[in-house]
Design a protein around this motif. Structure first.
Motif, PDB file in Angstrom:
ATOM      1  N   GLY A 142     -50.651  54.316  30.612  1.00 37.76           N
ATOM      2  CA  GLY A 142     -49.296  54.628  30.151  1.00 37.76           C
ATOM      3  C   GLY A 142     -49.242  54.603  28.636  1.00 37.76           C
ATOM      4  N   ALA A 171     -45.076  51.217  24.247  1.00 37.11           N
ATOM      5  CA  ALA A 171     -46.017  50.092  24.173  1.00 37.11           C
ATOM      6  C   ALA A 171     -47.467  50.576  24.211  1.00 37.11           C
ATOM      7  N   GLY A 172     -47.796  51.435  25.183  1.00 31.02           N
ATOM      8  CA  GLY A 172     -49.199  51.809  25.419  1.00 31.02           C
ATOM      9  C   GLY A 172     -49.837  52.548  24.256  1.00 31.02           C
ATOM     10  N   ILE A 214     -54.897  56.237  29.502  1.00 27.05           N
ATOM     11  CA  ILE A 214     -54.625  57.247  30.531  1.00 27.05           C
ATOM     12  C   ILE A 214     -53.122  57.448  30.604  1.00 27.05           C
ATOM     13  N   PRO A 221     -36.393  56.597  23.431  1.00 23.60           N
ATOM     14  CA  PRO A 221     -34.992  56.492  22.988  1.00 23.60           C
ATOM     15  C   PRO A 221     -34.420  57.780  22.394  1.00 23.60           C
ATOM     16  N   LEU A 271     -34.707  60.671  24.163  1.00 17.38           N
ATOM     17  CA  LEU A 271     -34.604  61.616  25.284  1.00 17.38           C
ATOM     18  C   LEU A 271     -33.198  62.187  25.468  1.00 17.38           C
ATOM     19  N   HIS A 272     -32.176  61.347  25.241  1.00 10.66           N
ATOM     20  CA  HIS A 272     -30.817  61.874  25.450  1.00 10.66           C
ATOM     21  C   HIS A 272     -30.495  62.960  24.415  1.00 10.66           C
ATOM     22  N   GLY A 274     -54.039  61.969  33.478  1.00 11.30           N
ATOM     23  CA  GLY A 274     -54.116  61.702  34.919  1.00 11.30           C
ATOM     24  C   GLY A 274     -53.117  60.645  35.307  1.00 11.30           C
ATOM     25  N   VAL A 297     -52.443  57.305  37.410  1.00 10.50           N
ATOM     26  CA  VAL A 297     -53.066  56.199  38.133  1.00 10.50           C
ATOM     27  C   VAL A 297     -52.246  55.970  39.396  1.00 10.50           C
ATOM     28  N   SER A 355     -40.526  52.628  33.006  1.00 10.80           N
ATOM     29  CA  SER A 355     -39.518  52.438  34.061  1.00 10.80           C
ATOM     30  C   SER A 355     -38.854  53.768  34.367  1.00 10.80           C
ATOM     31  N   THR A 378     -27.749  54.395  27.170  1.00  9.83           N
ATOM     32  CA  THR A 378     -28.192  55.760  27.482  1.00  9.83           C
ATOM     33  C   THR A 378     -27.010  56.665  27.833  1.00  9.83           C
ATOM     34  N   GLY A 412     -44.044  45.922  28.202  1.00  3.87           N
ATOM     35  CA  GLY A 412     -42.965  46.917  28.185  1.00  3.87           C
ATOM     36  C   GLY A 412     -42.114  46.837  29.441  1.00  3.87           C
ATOM     37  N   PRO A 471     -35.244  45.695  29.082  1.00  6.57           N
ATOM     38  CA  PRO A 471     -36.176  46.827  28.997  1.00  6.57           C
ATOM     39  C   PRO A 471     -35.862  47.704  27.787  1.00  6.57           C
ATOM     40  N   ALA A 488     -40.931  46.338  24.011  1.00 11.04           N
ATOM     41  CA  ALA A 488     -42.207  47.015  24.294  1.00 11.04           C
ATOM     42  C   ALA A 488     -43.101  47.011  23.056  1.00 11.04           C
TER      43      ALA A 488
HETATM   44  C1  LIG Z   1     -32.404  58.055  27.263  1.00  8.47           C
HETATM   45  C2  LIG Z   1     -32.918  56.696  26.855  1.00  8.47           C
HETATM   46  C3  LIG Z   1     -32.464  56.106  25.671  1.00  8.47           C
HETATM   47  C4  LIG Z   1     -32.954  54.851  25.281  1.00  8.47           C
HETATM   48  N1  LIG Z   1     -32.496  54.322  24.104  1.00  8.47           N
HETATM   49  C5  LIG Z   1     -33.012  53.160  23.678  1.00  8.47           C
HETATM   50  C6  LIG Z   1     -32.608  52.607  22.417  1.00  8.47           C
HETATM   51  O1  LIG Z   1     -31.756  53.173  21.729  1.00  8.47           O
HETATM   52  N2  LIG Z   1     -33.187  51.429  22.024  1.00  8.47           N
HETATM   53  C7  LIG Z   1     -34.130  50.791  22.777  1.00  8.47           C
HETATM   54  O2  LIG Z   1     -34.654  49.742  22.357  1.00  8.47           O
HETATM   55  N3  LIG Z   1     -34.520  51.271  23.959  1.00  8.47           N
HETATM   56  C8  LIG Z   1     -33.994  52.432  24.434  1.00  8.47           C
HETATM   57  N4  LIG Z   1     -34.400  52.944  25.641  1.00  8.47           N
HETATM   58  C9  LIG Z   1     -35.379  52.182  26.433  1.00  8.47           C
HETATM   59  C10 LIG Z   1     -36.797  52.431  25.876  1.00  8.47           C
HETATM   60  O3  LIG Z   1     -37.040  53.804  25.754  1.00  8.47           O
HETATM   61  C11 LIG Z   1     -37.818  51.778  26.784  1.00  8.47           C
HETATM   62  O4  LIG Z   1     -37.520  50.405  26.874  1.00  8.47           O
HETATM   63  C12 LIG Z   1     -39.241  51.942  26.244  1.00  8.47           C
HETATM   64  O5  LIG Z   1     -39.587  53.317  26.183  1.00  8.47           O
HETATM   65  C13 LIG Z   1     -40.243  51.203  27.142  1.00  8.47           C
HETATM   66  O6  LIG Z   1     -41.540  51.448  26.678  1.00  8.47           O
HETATM   67  P1  LIG Z   1     -42.779  51.419  27.678  1.00  8.47           P
HETATM   68  O7  LIG Z   1     -43.993  51.629  26.855  1.00  8.47           O
HETATM   69  O8  LIG Z   1     -42.696  50.227  28.544  1.00  8.47           O
HETATM   70  O9  LIG Z   1     -42.573  52.671  28.650  1.00  8.47           O
HETATM   71  P2  LIG Z   1     -42.402  54.217  28.304  1.00  8.47           P
HETATM   72  O10 LIG Z   1     -42.119  54.428  26.887  1.00  8.47           O
HETATM   73  O11 LIG Z   1     -41.447  54.739  29.321  1.00  8.47           O
HETATM   74  O12 LIG Z   1     -43.856  54.809  28.627  1.00  8.47           O
HETATM   75  C14 LIG Z   1     -44.420  54.809  29.913  1.00  8.47           C
HETATM   76  C15 LIG Z   1     -45.590  55.783  29.898  1.00  8.47           C
HETATM   77  O13 LIG Z   1     -46.334  55.603  31.107  1.00  8.47           O
HETATM   78  C16 LIG Z   1     -46.731  56.865  31.623  1.00  8.47           C
HETATM   79  N5  LIG Z   1     -46.948  56.674  33.056  1.00  8.47           N
HETATM   80  C17 LIG Z   1     -46.038  56.280  33.980  1.00  8.47           C
HETATM   81  N6  LIG Z   1     -46.633  56.145  35.188  1.00  8.47           N
HETATM   82  C18 LIG Z   1     -47.933  56.443  35.013  1.00  8.47           C
HETATM   83  C19 LIG Z   1     -49.060  56.483  35.901  1.00  8.47           C
HETATM   84  N7  LIG Z   1     -48.953  56.160  37.185  1.00  8.47           N
HETATM   85  N8  LIG Z   1     -50.264  56.870  35.403  1.00  8.47           N
HETATM   86  C20 LIG Z   1     -50.398  57.205  34.092  1.00  8.47           C
HETATM   87  N9  LIG Z   1     -49.352  57.179  33.214  1.00  8.47           N
HETATM   88  C21 LIG Z   1     -48.156  56.799  33.669  1.00  8.47           C
HETATM   89  C22 LIG Z   1     -45.568  57.785  31.257  1.00  8.47           C
HETATM   90  O14 LIG Z   1     -45.973  59.145  31.223  1.00  8.47           O
HETATM   91  C23 LIG Z   1     -45.178  57.245  29.873  1.00  8.47           C
HETATM   92  O15 LIG Z   1     -45.879  57.918  28.842  1.00  8.47           O
HETATM   93  C24 LIG Z   1     -33.899  54.182  26.080  1.00  8.47           C
HETATM   94  C25 LIG Z   1     -34.347  54.772  27.267  1.00  8.47           C
HETATM   95  C26 LIG Z   1     -33.865  56.001  27.666  1.00  8.47           C
HETATM   96  C27 LIG Z   1     -34.359  56.635  28.954  1.00  8.47           C
END
Ligand SMILES: Cc1cc2nc3c(=O)[nH]c(=O)nc-3n(C[C@H](O)[C@H](O)[C@H](O)COP(=O)(O)OP(=O)(O)OC[C@H]3O[C@@H](n4cnc5c(N)ncnc54)[C@H](O)[C@@H]3O)c2cc1C
Length: 427
Positions: free
Chosen positions: A11, A15-16, A38, A48, A50-51, A81, A83, A123, A177, A309, A321, A326
């Protein structure tokens, strides 16, 4: 020759990708470990935003970071890929077959070995099993969904412009969001009007439905009230205590028996871990499917597995979250994993340093809170400080990943772009 230790990160989100970049720049560059990332997509976007991509008020061509290019510059490997499972006994991640857009298998399913595995799969929206939501609602959990949303929004706007009919959009979830999306959609309509063939923009009715007594529950009450006032000023209808009991092709049903008519139905309430965490070799999970970890981010079941994350959960001290959490967790593991992989030096607890939060309602208004409870933004400058703060967080993220020179060039490029491209996505 002894085999290099393998650190596998699944991911490449907030974070990743930060972790892969930092580890690549340290032990990857020194040849002390092989770092592999991956992700199921080929490029990273800052979630953040995306909206804004969904509303079309920001364009994502320049905001995507190619995983392959990033890997090449920062001494790690990237493989596309998804996972689908873990074999924890043989320390392997299982990848499903990679298919092209035509459905053809491009890469067969395979396995990737690890000595340390970091799960950062993020998530997705949680519909809490509400009937009809999965079939009838739009989500904006990833770039594909945000682009799909934008395509539909533009087509619905075109229909409304040409037929002089009203467009009704209902958003469920008055958190950051949903609230920010409502403002961005309104801004998008205003900007589209500047480029439109018709002088009179159609009527856009946006309804924001929140089950609780106020929107933005994570912010102080004064911010909730000010944000609701601002949304209502620009014409967004805010309905609090609105418990949604179902969705259909015409709109949302509420528990009190009313039906909210909506051409576009958006679900932005609550988050849960992706379903795939249930196939992660029996790792213990929270009720929302997040991987249970110790405060040092090590899984409670397996010392070779870490999670950070949105997909991780610290039972004693759950964290929200957010991108801030993250990012800090990624930095923590980037600091301590090299020692753990080299000589199993115990990783200390990751202490979250809350730096506050910001909410920006398009270019209409914005507020921020600091850890002591101080609120800033709003006022006669229409929340300029908070809106700039929001933008700065995004630029900080880009600079961290690109490095100063390329990061600043990218900011400059984005500024130059404002003279070339329309201010809203039109195609
Ligand atoms: C519209 C929106 C607005 C937001 N606004 C804010 C904000 O203003 N401030 C704030 O602090 N937070 C905000 N957030 C929350 C913030 O975006 C998340 O908390 C943050 O992105 C979490 O980071 P993460 O690395 O855990 O996951 P993500 O950034 O979601 O990354 C997950 C990654 O894992 C990959 N993945 C998933 N499943 C698999 C799999 N099985 N195999 C391989 N890859 C996989 C995905 O493709 C993705 O690249 C918002 C979220 C949304 C949806």
């Amino acid at each position: 020759m002894s085999k290099k230790s393998e650190i596998l990160i699944v991911g490449g989100g907030v974070a990743g990708l930060a972790l892969a970049t930092r580890l690549g720049n340290s032990i990857g560059k020194q040849g002390l470990a092989r770092i592999t990332l991956i992700d199921k997509s080929f490029s990273h976007v800052w979630k953040p935003m995306l909206h804004c991509f969904a509303a079309g008020t920001a364009q994502n061509e320049n905001d995507r970071i190619s995983f392959m290019a990033q890997a090449n510059r920062h001494h790690f490997e990237f493989w596309p890929g998804e996972v689908t499972a873990l074999d924890r006994e043989s320390k392997q991640a299982v990848l499903g077959p990679l298919r092209g857009t035509d459905g053809r298998v491009v890469l067969e399913g395979r396995t990737v070995d690890y000595d340390a595995l970091v799960l950062s799969v993020g998530s997705c929206a949680n519909d809490f099993g509400t009937p009809g939501v999965a079939e009838n609602c739009l989500f904006i959990d990833n770039l594909v969904e945000a682009n799909g949303f934008n395509e539909k929004f533009r087509m619905e706007l075109l229909r409304a412009y040409s037929g002089d009919i009203e467009l009704n959009i209902a958003i469920v979830g008055g958190g950051a969001t949903g609230t920010q999306l409502a403002a961005e959609l309104h801004k998008s309509l205003e900007l589209t009007g500047l480029h439109s063939f018709s002088q009179t923009p159609p009527v856009l009715n946006i309804t924001l439905l929140e089950a609780g007594p106020r929107i933005l529950p994570a912010f102080p009450e004064s911010v909730s009230q000010a944000a609701q006032k601002e949304l209502e000023r620009i014409g967004v209808k805010v309905q609090t205590n609105a418990m949604v009991s179902g969705a259909d092709a015409e709109g949302f049903s509420l528990k009190d028996g009313t039906h909210i008519k909506a051409d576009m139905r958006v679900w932005a309430a609550g988050v849960k871990a992706p379903e795939v965490t249930r196939s992660f070799g029996g790792l213990s999970l929270s009720r929302s499917g997040q991987i249970l970890v110790h405060p040092n981010l090590q899984s409670i079941d397996d010392p070779a597995v870490f999670a950070m994350g949105d997909c991780s959960y610290i039972s004693d001290e759950p964290l929200p979250p957010t991108a801030q959490v993250a990012r800090q967790q990624a930095h923590h593991l980037a600091r301590h994993l090299p020692q753990w992989i080299a000589n199993k030096k115990e990783i200390p607890s990751c202490v979250f340093n809350n730096k506050g939060a910001i909410v920006a309602l398009g270019n209409y208004n914005g507020w921020g809170t600091l850890p002591g409870g101080t609120v800033f933004g709003g006022g006669i400058l229409n929340g300029l400080s908070a809106r700039l703060g929001h933008l700065m967080l995004y630029r900080q993220h880009q600079i961290e990943l690109y490095g100063w020179t390329r990061g600043l060039i990218s900011c400059f490029g984005a500024w130059i772009d404002t003279f070339i491209r329309p201010s809203v996505r039109l195609d």
